[in-house]
Design a protein around this motif. Structure first.
Motif, PDB file in Angstrom:
ATOM      1  N   LEU A 185       8.563  15.031   1.506  1.00  0.00           N
ATOM      2  CA  LEU A 185       9.830  15.657   1.883  1.00  0.00           C
ATOM      3  C   LEU A 185      10.481  16.132   0.588  1.00  0.00           C
ATOM      4  O   LEU A 185      10.469  15.415  -0.411  1.00  0.00           O
ATOM      5  N   GLY A 186      11.006  17.350   0.604  1.00  0.00           N
ATOM      6  CA  GLY A 186      11.696  17.836  -0.595  1.00  0.00           C
ATOM      7  C   GLY A 186      10.769  18.182  -1.742  1.00  0.00           C
ATOM      8  O   GLY A 186      11.190  18.242  -2.894  1.00  0.00           O
ATOM      9  N   SER A 187       9.479  18.387  -1.449  1.00  0.00           N
ATOM     10  CA  SER A 187       8.555  18.803  -2.510  1.00  0.00           C
ATOM     11  C   SER A 187       7.524  19.740  -1.893  1.00  0.00           C
ATOM     12  O   SER A 187       6.752  19.315  -1.032  1.00  0.00           O
ATOM     13  N   LEU A 209       3.520  15.097  -8.413  1.00  0.00           N
ATOM     14  CA  LEU A 209       4.693  14.220  -8.347  1.00  0.00           C
ATOM     15  C   LEU A 209       4.769  13.555  -6.968  1.00  0.00           C
ATOM     16  O   LEU A 209       4.981  12.339  -6.854  1.00  0.00           O
ATOM     17  N   ALA A 210       4.559  14.355  -5.927  1.00  0.00           N
ATOM     18  CA  ALA A 210       4.573  13.808  -4.563  1.00  0.00           C
ATOM     19  C   ALA A 210       3.402  12.847  -4.367  1.00  0.00           C
ATOM     20  O   ALA A 210       3.530  11.814  -3.709  1.00  0.00           O
ATOM     21  N   GLN A 211       2.262  13.192  -4.988  1.00  0.00           N
ATOM     22  CA  GLN A 211       1.080  12.325  -4.894  1.00  0.00           C
ATOM     23  C   GLN A 211       1.389  10.955  -5.532  1.00  0.00           C
ATOM     24  O   GLN A 211       1.045   9.908  -4.981  1.00  0.00           O
ATOM     25  N   GLN A 212       2.072  11.001  -6.656  1.00  0.00           N
ATOM     26  CA  GLN A 212       2.449   9.759  -7.346  1.00  0.00           C
ATOM     27  C   GLN A 212       3.375   8.914  -6.466  1.00  0.00           C
ATOM     28  O   GLN A 212       3.190   7.710  -6.318  1.00  0.00           O
ATOM     29  N   GLU A 213       4.336   9.593  -5.845  1.00  0.00           N
ATOM     30  CA  GLU A 213       5.272   8.899  -4.958  1.00  0.00           C
ATOM     31  C   GLU A 213       4.514   8.292  -3.769  1.00  0.00           C
ATOM     32  O   GLU A 213       4.767   7.158  -3.359  1.00  0.00           O
ATOM     33  N   GLY A 214       3.536   9.060  -3.253  1.00  0.00           N
ATOM     34  CA  GLY A 214       2.714   8.570  -2.142  1.00  0.00           C
ATOM     35  C   GLY A 214       1.931   7.331  -2.540  1.00  0.00           C
ATOM     36  O   GLY A 214       1.904   6.337  -1.805  1.00  0.00           O
ATOM     37  N   ASN A 215       1.314   7.387  -3.703  1.00  0.00           N
ATOM     38  CA  ASN A 215       0.541   6.228  -4.188  1.00  0.00           C
ATOM     39  C   ASN A 215       1.434   4.993  -4.302  1.00  0.00           C
ATOM     40  O   ASN A 215       1.032   3.896  -3.919  1.00  0.00           O
ATOM     41  N   GLU A 216       2.657   5.204  -4.801  1.00  0.00           N
ATOM     42  CA  GLU A 216       3.590   4.067  -4.946  1.00  0.00           C
ATOM     43  C   GLU A 216       3.984   3.485  -3.590  1.00  0.00           C
ATOM     44  O   GLU A 216       4.426   2.352  -3.501  1.00  0.00           O
ATOM     45  N   ASN A 217       3.802   4.300  -2.553  1.00  0.00           N
ATOM     46  CA  ASN A 217       4.139   3.839  -1.203  1.00  0.00           C
ATOM     47  C   ASN A 217       2.902   3.515  -0.376  1.00  0.00           C
ATOM     48  O   ASN A 217       2.935   3.544   0.851  1.00  0.00           O
ATOM     49  N   GLY A 218       1.799   3.256  -1.060  1.00  0.00           N
ATOM     50  CA  GLY A 218       0.591   2.789  -0.375  1.00  0.00           C
ATOM     51  C   GLY A 218      -0.210   3.877   0.311  1.00  0.00           C
ATOM     52  O   GLY A 218      -1.035   3.581   1.180  1.00  0.00           O
ATOM     53  N   CYS A 219       0.019   5.145  -0.052  1.00  0.00           N
ATOM     54  CA  CYS A 219      -0.708   6.244   0.591  1.00  0.00           C
ATOM     55  C   CYS A 219      -1.701   6.866  -0.394  1.00  0.00           C
ATOM     56  O   CYS A 219      -1.434   6.936  -1.592  1.00  0.00           O
ATOM     57  N   SER A 220      -2.819   7.356   0.149  1.00  0.00           N
ATOM     58  CA  SER A 220      -3.833   7.899  -0.754  1.00  0.00           C
ATOM     59  C   SER A 220      -3.774   9.423  -0.848  1.00  0.00           C
ATOM     60  O   SER A 220      -4.402  10.004  -1.722  1.00  0.00           O
ATOM     61  N   GLN A 221      -3.056  10.075   0.031  1.00  0.00           N
ATOM     62  CA  GLN A 221      -2.947  11.538  -0.013  1.00  0.00           C
ATOM     63  C   GLN A 221      -1.541  11.938   0.415  1.00  0.00           C
ATOM     64  O   GLN A 221      -0.829  11.151   1.038  1.00  0.00           O
ATOM     65  N   VAL A 222      -1.205  13.176   0.110  1.00  0.00           N
ATOM     66  CA  VAL A 222       0.118  13.689   0.451  1.00  0.00           C
ATOM     67  C   VAL A 222       0.009  14.859   1.410  1.00  0.00           C
ATOM     68  O   VAL A 222      -0.875  15.699   1.260  1.00  0.00           O
ATOM     69  N   MET A 223       0.887  14.902   2.385  1.00  0.00           N
ATOM     70  CA  MET A 223       0.922  16.031   3.316  1.00  0.00           C
ATOM     71  C   MET A 223       2.113  16.920   2.978  1.00  0.00           C
ATOM     72  O   MET A 223       3.236  16.434   2.839  1.00  0.00           O
ATOM     73  N   PHE A 224       1.843  18.211   2.838  1.00  0.00           N
ATOM     74  CA  PHE A 224       2.909  19.148   2.512  1.00  0.00           C
ATOM     75  C   PHE A 224       3.371  19.911   3.744  1.00  0.00           C
ATOM     76  O   PHE A 224       2.564  20.306   4.596  1.00  0.00           O
ATOM     77  N   VAL A 313      -7.180   9.841   9.741  1.00  0.00           N
ATOM     78  CA  VAL A 313      -5.819   9.529   9.286  1.00  0.00           C
ATOM     79  C   VAL A 313      -5.243   8.533  10.292  1.00  0.00           C
ATOM     80  O   VAL A 313      -5.250   8.793  11.494  1.00  0.00           O
ATOM     81  N   GLY A 314      -4.751   7.390   9.801  1.00  0.00           N
ATOM     82  CA  GLY A 314      -4.241   6.365  10.710  1.00  0.00           C
ATOM     83  C   GLY A 314      -2.736   6.253  10.730  1.00  0.00           C
ATOM     84  O   GLY A 314      -2.140   5.808  11.706  1.00  0.00           O
ATOM     85  N   LEU A 315      -2.133   6.695   9.622  1.00  0.00           N
ATOM     86  CA  LEU A 315      -0.689   6.515   9.499  1.00  0.00           C
ATOM     87  C   LEU A 315      -0.127   7.625   8.618  1.00  0.00           C
ATOM     88  O   LEU A 315      -0.733   7.964   7.599  1.00  0.00           O
ATOM     89  N   LEU A 316       1.024   8.181   9.031  1.00  0.00           N
ATOM     90  CA  LEU A 316       1.724   9.142   8.172  1.00  0.00           C
ATOM     91  C   LEU A 316       3.113   8.581   7.957  1.00  0.00           C
ATOM     92  O   LEU A 316       3.752   8.133   8.927  1.00  0.00           O
ATOM     93  N   LYS A 317       3.568   8.576   6.719  1.00  0.00           N
ATOM     94  CA  LYS A 317       4.916   8.040   6.522  1.00  0.00           C
ATOM     95  C   LYS A 317       5.695   8.765   5.436  1.00  0.00           C
ATOM     96  O   LYS A 317       5.126   9.437   4.569  1.00  0.00           O
ATOM     97  N   SER A 318       7.012   8.632   5.544  1.00  0.00           N
ATOM     98  CA  SER A 318       7.919   9.186   4.537  1.00  0.00           C
ATOM     99  C   SER A 318       8.999   8.136   4.308  1.00  0.00           C
ATOM    100  O   SER A 318       8.946   7.043   4.888  1.00  0.00           O
ATOM    101  N   LYS A 319       9.984   8.509   3.514  1.00  0.00           N
ATOM    102  CA  LYS A 319      11.118   7.587   3.301  1.00  0.00           C
ATOM    103  C   LYS A 319      11.826   7.309   4.624  1.00  0.00           C
ATOM    104  O   LYS A 319      12.503   6.312   4.783  1.00  0.00           O
ATOM    105  N   GLU A 320      11.680   8.248   5.577  1.00  0.00           N
ATOM    106  CA  GLU A 320      12.483   8.162   6.803  1.00  0.00           C
ATOM    107  C   GLU A 320      11.772   7.579   8.009  1.00  0.00           C
ATOM    108  O   GLU A 320      12.403   7.170   8.971  1.00  0.00           O
TER     109      GLU A 320
END
Ligand code: PLP
Ligand code: COI
Length: 361
Positions: A185-187, A209-224, A313-320
């Protein structure tokens, strides 16, 4: 075009190579040679060479280091049960490299030189193609760089095409386990009339940057999501996406200028249609995924690309929010498609679309 060949005087010893091939990790080890073809304004493509793998001598003013004028491809070599070495739809990668070149004001490498470069590298480094077991392959990384020593901002007058190769295992370790995806979100990765359709380094830099944020939140890839409204799903940092409905129909985001024309995506559409599934390419809102995953109407989601093949893909998540797909289990169709595609690539399933090209007996 004739390729001149300079053999590596000190190639990796066979026992060391065997150790690497037993458990290769993505993009960390490279074969003993590389291909170089030079382009100069007014002269065109010339000086095709196979040379020892090693660092590029580059002037600090080289244009690619400052303005990012570069493009690349990803394609694999597969070892078949009889020992022969094959690749998958290489003309598609050659054409996409040309398309990326056009967008980035780089010269278009002719398709025959692209395919010959794969053959030339395999001719000297064929022993680096691992046995198929454990979904191992040799990953080719063809690329073009602006190699002119000049700080003015204009397309370079000297460009190098290079080809390197790295033995790889599965991009996602841990077998066919669903991956978790971070919703950026926002990137944004790519905007209207931007470079999203080109396979160029800047798109990947923009995703980090979003990938880094995703990794910090337990995700291996980012969806744009689309840059304009932030409501439509586009693609992952390095893969395309598919959504499977309970009734067997399938949706994948349409190619509207901002996402990569994935070759796996194109092949998966064909395999799905062969199986009688209706595949629709259209704009696809995040809200539709949210609602239809919750109601059980969307039963599987998978990502696909050369490196990742087909990954559930089993789970998609964001801050929200968190969107759970079918209990985080790999879906039946996802697993079947992956088996069929890898079977074609490794020569154990009939190649009825003539996708495979032999590189070496
Ligand atoms: N989308 C992006 C941004 C990619 O980097 C890739 C990988 O190449 C893909 C999609 C999938 O494309 P392909 O199936 O041709 O590897
Ligand atoms: C590929 O799948 O070949 C890619 O390029 C994706 C990523 C490793 C950059």
């Amino acid at each position: 075009m004739q390729f001149s060949i300079t053999k590596n005087p000190s190639p990796t010893p066979a026992d060391e190579r065997a150790k690497v091939l037993a458990a290769p990790t993505f993009g960390t080890h490279f074969t003993d040679h590389q291909v170089v073809v030079v382009w100069e304004k007014g002269k065109g493509w010339h000086s095709a060479e196979v040379i020892p793998y090693g660092p590029i001598m580059m002037d600090p003013s080289s244009a690619v280091l400052h303005y990012g004028q570069e493009i690349f491809e990803g394609i694999k070599a597969y070892r078949h049960p009889d020992g022969s070495i094959w690749t998958f739809r290489p003309e598609k990668n050659a054409q996409r490299l040309q398309k990326s070149a056009k967008r980035m004001a780089l010269p278009e490498l002719p398709e025959d030189i692209f395919i010959e470069s794969l053959r030339q590298l395999i001719a000297v480094d064929g022993d680096w193609v691992p046995e198929a077991e454990g979904e191992k392959t040799l990953y080719f990384r063809p690329f073009e760089i602006a190699a002119e020593n000049y700080l003015g901002v204009r397309p370079a007058n000297r460009v190098e095409y290079r080809l390197i190769a790295s033995p790889v295992g599965p991009y996602f370790t841990g077998g066919i386990k669903p991956v978790s995806i971070w919703i950026a979100l926002g990137s944004a990765r790519a905007g209207k009339h931007g470079t999203g359709e080109a396979k160029t380094g800047g798109n990947y830099a923009a995703s980090l940057l979003a990938q880094q944020e995703g990794n910090e939140n337990g995700c291996s890839q980012v969806m744009f999501l689309d840059a304009e409204s932030g409501t439509y799903i586009e693609e992952l940092g390095g893969m395309n996406l598919f959504f499977i409905y309970k009734d067997g129909s399938v949706v994948t985001p349409s190619l509207d200028g901002t996402i990569l024309h994935g070759i796996t995506r194109d092949s998966v559409i064909t395999l799905l249609e062969d199986r009688g599934h209706k595949v629709t390419q259209r704009r696809f809102e995040l809200s539709e995924l949210r609602e239809k995953a919750a109601s059980g109407e969307i039963v599987e989601v998978f990502a696909c690309g050369t490196a990742a093949v087909i990954t559930p893909v089993g789970l998609l998540k964001s801050k929200e929010e968190e969107i759970l797909i079918a209990g985080n289990e790999p879906g039946e169709l996802t697993v079947a498609l992956r088996k069929e595609l890898t079977g074609i690539q490794y020569g154990t399933v009939s190649d009825k679309h003539n996708w495979m090209l032999k590189l070496k007996d």
